[in-house]
Write a protein that holds these residues in place. Structure first.
Motif, PDB file in Angstrom:
ATOM      1  N   GLY A   1      -3.685  11.939  -1.422  1.00 16.61           N
ATOM      2  CA  GLY A   1      -3.992  11.740  -0.150  1.00 16.61           C
ATOM      3  C   GLY A   1      -4.600  10.192   0.290  1.00 16.61           C
ATOM      4  O   GLY A   1      -4.752   9.757   1.233  1.00 16.61           O
ATOM      5  N   ARG A   2      -4.953   9.540  -0.827  1.00 12.63           N
ATOM      6  CA  ARG A   2      -5.885   8.467  -0.877  1.00 12.63           C
ATOM      7  C   ARG A   2      -4.790   7.270  -0.917  1.00 12.63           C
ATOM      8  O   ARG A   2      -3.677   7.402  -1.264  1.00 12.63           O
ATOM      9  CB  ARG A   2      -6.524   8.220  -2.149  1.00 12.63           C
ATOM     10  CG  ARG A   2      -7.314   6.947  -2.239  1.00 12.63           C
ATOM     11  CD  ARG A   2      -8.152   6.744  -3.639  1.00 12.63           C
ATOM     12  NE  ARG A   2      -8.974   7.888  -3.607  1.00 12.63           N
ATOM     13  CZ  ARG A   2      -9.200   8.594  -4.686  1.00 12.63           C
ATOM     14  NH1 ARG A   2      -8.290   8.377  -5.913  1.00 12.63           N
ATOM     15  NH2 ARG A   2     -10.150   9.667  -4.884  1.00 12.63           N
ATOM     16  N   THR A   3      -5.170   6.444   0.275  1.00  9.62           N
ATOM     17  CA  THR A   3      -4.434   5.064   0.391  1.00  9.62           C
ATOM     18  C   THR A   3      -4.730   4.121  -0.927  1.00  9.62           C
ATOM     19  O   THR A   3      -5.936   3.706  -0.963  1.00  9.62           O
ATOM     20  CB  THR A   3      -4.616   4.542   1.684  1.00  9.62           C
ATOM     21  OG1 THR A   3      -3.923   5.487   2.611  1.00  9.62           O
ATOM     22  CG2 THR A   3      -3.739   2.986   2.024  1.00  9.62           C
ATOM     23  N   ALA A   4      -3.672   3.610  -1.629  1.00 10.57           N
ATOM     24  CA  ALA A   4      -4.114   2.542  -2.542  1.00 10.57           C
ATOM     25  C   ALA A   4      -3.268   1.301  -2.313  1.00 10.57           C
ATOM     26  O   ALA A   4      -2.230   1.340  -1.748  1.00 10.57           O
ATOM     27  CB  ALA A   4      -3.646   3.116  -3.960  1.00 10.57           C
TER      28      ALA A   4
ATOM     29  N   PHE B   1      -0.504  -4.275  -9.885  1.00 10.25           N
ATOM     30  CA  PHE B   1      -1.728  -3.719 -10.524  1.00 10.25           C
ATOM     31  C   PHE B   1      -2.433  -3.241  -9.306  1.00 10.25           C
ATOM     32  O   PHE B   1      -2.398  -3.729  -8.180  1.00 10.25           O
ATOM     33  CB  PHE B   1      -2.589  -5.031 -10.994  1.00 10.25           C
ATOM     34  CG  PHE B   1      -2.761  -6.072 -10.296  1.00 10.25           C
ATOM     35  CD1 PHE B   1      -4.019  -6.258  -9.478  1.00 10.25           C
ATOM     36  CD2 PHE B   1      -1.984  -7.229  -9.798  1.00 10.25           C
ATOM     37  CE1 PHE B   1      -4.329  -7.133  -8.533  1.00 10.25           C
ATOM     38  CE2 PHE B   1      -1.983  -8.353  -9.292  1.00 10.25           C
ATOM     39  CZ  PHE B   1      -3.458  -8.339  -8.519  1.00 10.25           C
ATOM     40  N   LEU B   2      -3.542  -2.321  -9.678  1.00 10.42           N
ATOM     41  CA  LEU B   2      -4.443  -1.736  -8.642  1.00 10.42           C
ATOM     42  C   LEU B   2      -5.532  -2.765  -8.028  1.00 10.42           C
ATOM     43  O   LEU B   2      -6.166  -3.350  -8.812  1.00 10.42           O
ATOM     44  CB  LEU B   2      -5.058  -0.616  -9.038  1.00 10.42           C
ATOM     45  CG  LEU B   2      -6.154   0.127  -8.008  1.00 10.42           C
ATOM     46  CD1 LEU B   2      -5.003   0.773  -6.956  1.00 10.42           C
ATOM     47  CD2 LEU B   2      -6.888   1.219  -8.976  1.00 10.42           C
ATOM     48  N   ILE B   3      -5.294  -2.880  -6.686  1.00 12.03           N
ATOM     49  CA  ILE B   3      -6.540  -4.006  -6.122  1.00 12.03           C
ATOM     50  C   ILE B   3      -7.696  -2.936  -5.841  1.00 12.03           C
ATOM     51  O   ILE B   3      -8.684  -3.399  -6.047  1.00 12.03           O
ATOM     52  CB  ILE B   3      -5.993  -4.707  -4.666  1.00 12.03           C
ATOM     53  CG1 ILE B   3      -4.882  -5.485  -5.060  1.00 12.03           C
ATOM     54  CG2 ILE B   3      -7.021  -5.319  -4.348  1.00 12.03           C
ATOM     55  CD1 ILE B   3      -4.083  -6.087  -3.868  1.00 12.03           C
ATOM     56  N   GLY B   4      -7.304  -1.951  -5.123  1.00 12.06           N
ATOM     57  CA  GLY B   4      -8.386  -0.812  -4.982  1.00 12.06           C
ATOM     58  C   GLY B   4      -7.722   0.084  -3.901  1.00 12.06           C
ATOM     59  O   GLY B   4      -6.709   0.127  -3.420  1.00 12.06           O
ATOM     60  N   ASN B   5      -8.708   1.391  -3.645  1.00  8.86           N
ATOM     61  CA  ASN B   5      -8.266   2.208  -2.976  1.00  8.86           C
ATOM     62  C   ASN B   5      -9.280   2.514  -1.528  1.00  8.86           C
ATOM     63  O   ASN B   5     -10.385   1.733  -1.677  1.00  8.86           O
ATOM     64  CB  ASN B   5      -8.735   3.570  -3.745  1.00  8.86           C
ATOM     65  CG  ASN B   5      -8.046   3.704  -4.922  1.00  8.86           C
ATOM     66  OD1 ASN B   5      -6.782   3.801  -5.045  1.00  8.86           O
ATOM     67  ND2 ASN B   5      -8.609   3.875  -6.177  1.00  8.86           N
ATOM     68  N   ARG B   6      -8.609   2.664  -0.568  1.00  9.20           N
ATOM     69  CA  ARG B   6      -9.344   2.634   0.801  1.00  9.20           C
ATOM     70  C   ARG B   6     -10.286   3.584   0.921  1.00  9.20           C
ATOM     71  O   ARG B   6     -10.073   4.722   0.211  1.00  9.20           O
ATOM     72  CB  ARG B   6      -8.189   2.870   1.970  1.00  9.20           C
ATOM     73  CG  ARG B   6      -8.754   2.811   3.142  1.00  9.20           C
ATOM     74  CD  ARG B   6      -7.758   3.156   4.235  1.00  9.20           C
ATOM     75  NE  ARG B   6      -8.000   3.118   5.661  1.00  9.20           N
ATOM     76  CZ  ARG B   6      -7.945   2.152   6.507  1.00  9.20           C
ATOM     77  NH1 ARG B   6      -7.838   0.986   6.065  1.00  9.20           N
ATOM     78  NH2 ARG B   6      -8.637   2.347   7.694  1.00  9.20           N
TER      79      ARG B   6
ATOM     80  N   SER C   1       0.936  -1.105  -0.165  1.00  4.74           N
ATOM     81  CA  SER C   1       0.075  -0.214  -0.015  1.00  4.74           C
ATOM     82  C   SER C   1       0.656   1.190  -0.112  1.00  4.74           C
ATOM     83  O   SER C   1       1.711   1.020   0.434  1.00  4.74           O
ATOM     84  CB  SER C   1      -0.969   0.057   1.287  1.00  4.74           C
ATOM     85  OG  SER C   1      -0.119   0.031   2.391  1.00  4.74           O
ATOM     86  N   ARG C   2       0.326   2.663  -0.480  1.00  4.52           N
ATOM     87  CA  ARG C   2       1.015   3.509  -0.405  1.00  4.52           C
ATOM     88  C   ARG C   2       0.072   4.605  -0.616  1.00  4.52           C
ATOM     89  O   ARG C   2      -1.092   4.708  -1.219  1.00  4.52           O
ATOM     90  CB  ARG C   2       2.226   3.801  -1.639  1.00  4.52           C
ATOM     91  CG  ARG C   2       1.567   3.554  -2.989  1.00  4.52           C
ATOM     92  CD  ARG C   2       2.820   3.744  -3.806  1.00  4.52           C
ATOM     93  NE  ARG C   2       2.574   3.249  -5.466  1.00  4.52           N
ATOM     94  CZ  ARG C   2       2.803   2.246  -5.939  1.00  4.52           C
ATOM     95  NH1 ARG C   2       2.920   1.160  -5.217  1.00  4.52           N
ATOM     96  NH2 ARG C   2       2.266   2.105  -7.263  1.00  4.52           N
ATOM     97  N   VAL C   3       0.534   6.019  -0.122  1.00  4.91           N
ATOM     98  CA  VAL C   3      -0.677   7.043  -0.248  1.00  4.91           C
ATOM     99  C   VAL C   3      -0.176   7.794  -1.436  1.00  4.91           C
ATOM    100  O   VAL C   3       0.956   8.287  -1.788  1.00  4.91           O
ATOM    101  CB  VAL C   3      -0.082   7.946   1.226  1.00  4.91           C
ATOM    102  CG1 VAL C   3      -1.087   9.023   1.062  1.00  4.91           C
ATOM    103  CG2 VAL C   3      -0.448   7.034   2.430  1.00  4.91           C
TER     104      VAL C   3
END
Length: 300
Positions: free
Chosen positions: A15-18, A31-36, A9-11
């Motif tokens: 400001g969104r955590t992905a 690949f992107l799993i999702g955004n918090r 994960s990273r910010v």
């Protein structure tokens, strides 16, 4: 061989955590799993990522499903912009996936049907080695080899808890299941085909039920589609739809009336559905009416 995925994960600058995944033992890119995200008191993730080649396009499925491939498209656009990797894990369903947002909380519902079909694929054990179909029910295999049934005619609690154990935090099991489904959708045309097949089957069955309720023989496709979208989202009741259809056969007025259902809270979705129907109509293939006897749409 089971597919395993690392998770990081990273910010982001926003400001969104992905959360990102990467298949272990391969050179594939992450690949992107999702955004918090948060919803009411819940925590979860969502993915509405749009990737080239991974968006539902009706023309890709017309040969197999005919007009139905177009008929589901306005709802697909409204649900996910057509993304085969659309995901959310933050509401009462606990886990929702696919370009039509199949939700895990409904017994024998679209998500359950979708997962049963996925688990029948040859590569299912690479993604979900602990899940098996037994008598067409989804089961979990324990370490000792015994099985637990995760869904019944009355409940999907076991399946929901397997996919997303808690709504109080984004946990590892939630991320693992999300990574598996996102990667599977992105890398397997058979997975995407099942998403589409499930949607078409769902709308076909719904049209039979809606015809019994509203007597839709000879009703234009645009009116029928809007009825399906209203009920798919749940923004209006059958009684409200029946009232909107009470126009003495004036289908333009009926369509306009249906467009007012849920407009206070869902105007953007209604606009998307209406715009997509208009775009499809310009292609010359939308001028059809419902034939109840065969559950099909025929040229007007």
């Amino acid at each position: 061989m089971t597919f395993d995925f690392s998770r990081t994960s990273r910010v982001l600058p926003s400001g969104r955590t992905a959360y990102f995944g990467k298949q272990i033992g391969t050179t594939q890119a992450e690949f992107l799993i999702g955004n918090r995200t948060t919803y009411q008191d819940n925590f979860g993730i969502y993915n509405i990522n749009i990737s080239p080649g991974l968006i539902y396009q009706p023309q890709d499925y017309v040969d197999k499903f005919g007009f139905w491939a177009q008929f589901i498209y306005p709802t697909a656009r409204a649900e996910s912009r057509g993304s085969f990797m659309c995901l959310n894990t933050y509401d009462r369903a606990k886990f929702t996936f696919s370009f039509m947002q199949y939700a895990a909380h409904v017994p024998n519902g679209d998500f359950v049907i979708f997962m049963r079909k996925l688990l029948a694929l040859e590569n299912a054990n690479q993604y979900f080695p602990r899940l098996e179909l037994i008598s067409n029910r989804i089961h979990y295999r324990r370490d000792n080899g015994t099985f637990v049934q995760l869904e019944t005619d009355n409940s999907t609690k076991g399946l929901m808890d397997y996919l997303n154990p808690t709504l109080t935090e984004v946990d590892e099991q939630e991320l693992i299941c999300a990574a598996r489904l996102v990667h599977w959708a992105a890398n397997d045309p058979a997975h995407r085909a099942i998403q589409v097949e499930t949607a078409v089957d769902h709308f076909q069955k719904n049209m039979i039920a809606y015809n019994r309720r509203f007597n839709l023989e000879g009703v234009p496709a645009n009116v029928c589609q809007l009825i399906c979208d209203i009920r798919h989202q749940g923004r209006g009741t059958n009684d409200r739809i029946a009232f909107a259809l009470n126009t003495n056969g004036n289908f333009e007025k009926a369509f306009s009336n249906l467009c007012t259902i849920g407009e206070v809270n869902f105007q953007s979705r209604i606009d998307t559905v209406r715009k997509t129907i208009r775009e499809l109509s310009t292609s010359g293939n939308w001028n059809k009416r419902y034939r109840a006897e065969t559950n099909t749409f025929v040229d007007a």
